[in-house]
Design a protein around this motif. Structure first.
Motif, short mmCIF file in Angstrom:
data_model
loop_
_atom_site.label_atom_id
_atom_site.label_comp_id
_atom_site.label_asym_id
_atom_site.label_seq_id
_atom_site.Cartn_x
_atom_site.Cartn_y
_atom_site.Cartn_z
N TYR A 171 21.34 -24.44 18.35
CA TYR A 171 21.75 -25.52 17.10
C TYR A 171 22.11 -27.15 17.86
O TYR A 171 21.37 -28.26 17.40
N SER A 221 21.01 -22.05 9.87
CA SER A 221 22.11 -22.22 8.93
C SER A 221 21.78 -20.24 7.93
O SER A 221 23.79 -20.20 7.61
N LEU A 261 25.73 -18.29 12.20
CA LEU A 261 26.56 -18.88 12.46
C LEU A 261 27.09 -19.57 13.61
O LEU A 261 27.31 -18.55 14.76
N LEU A 304 30.10 -25.23 15.68
CA LEU A 304 29.93 -24.70 14.63
C LEU A 304 30.83 -26.95 14.26
O LEU A 304 30.74 -27.50 12.83
N ARG A 313 28.91 -29.84 11.30
CA ARG A 313 29.60 -30.17 10.46
C ARG A 313 29.45 -31.73 10.42
O ARG A 313 29.38 -32.24 9.43
N LEU A 348 26.18 -22.47 5.62
CA LEU A 348 27.27 -22.07 6.62
C LEU A 348 28.82 -22.30 6.34
O LEU A 348 29.15 -20.84 6.71
N THR A 355 27.48 -18.10 5.77
CA THR A 355 26.36 -16.87 6.06
C THR A 355 27.61 -16.01 7.10
O THR A 355 28.65 -16.18 7.73
#
Length: 169
Positions: free
Chosen positions: A52, A81, A85, A91, A95, A122, A125
């Motif tokens: 990520y 995604s 997670l 996260l 975002r 997201l 998930t």
């Protein structure tokens, strides 16, 4: 964690994944490479946050925004995604990247459409036991649903649209 493939150390696997991401930029058919990255993340969960973070870096101020290489990164981020997670700190950072760095700066771009799709994914998930199929990856790359034919005994078959988050009852 043992998986179907043999792996080396997490550090070495992270370097291999970074090299795969670099290769993704110029791939004509990125789907098998994307599926390989997803499989490695499934087999080695500590690498999910790493990927990520690498994808956020690759989609931040790309040399050719919206170019083919840039879109391949967004497409892999879309697949990630719908499959994994990230941890809460990653996260939050993701975002921020989707909202502030992408959608607000490039509101009508293809990248913003991916960012919106990723943000929604997201929220749904929960994690998966296997990576998306090649067909599912192709559908995710277009931000669409898959059409599946359902056959019921004594009834005609019907087509049903499903997403990566659809479950059958």
């Amino acid at each position: 964690a043992p998986g179907p493939r043999s792996y080396t150390t997490l550090r070495d696997e992270a370097v291999k994944l970074f090299n795969s991401l670099q290769q993704l930029e110029s791939e004509r058919d990125p789907v098998p490479l994307m599926q390989g990255v997803l499989q490695t993340c499934l087999d080695l969960p500590p690498l999910v946050d790493e990927i990520y973070c690498q994808l956020v870096k690759q989609t931040t101020a790309p040399p050719a925004p919206g170019g083919q290489g840039d879109l391949h990164y967004w497409q892999l981020l879309t697949c990630m995604s719908c499959t994994f997670l990230p941890s809460p700190p990653v996260l939050r950072f993701l975002r921020f990247h989707l909202d502030r760095r992408t959608e607000s700066r490039f509101p009508t771009s293809e990248m913003a459409k991916y960012a919106c799709f990723i943000r929604e994914a997201l929220g749904k998930t929960k994690g998966r036991e296997c990576v998306p199929s090649l067909e599912e990856i192709l559908v995710l790359m277009r931000r669409q649903e898959m059409i599946c034919t359902v056959h019921c005994p004594g009834a005609p078959a019907c087509s049903v649209a499903i997403s990566s988050h659809t479950t059958a009852e």
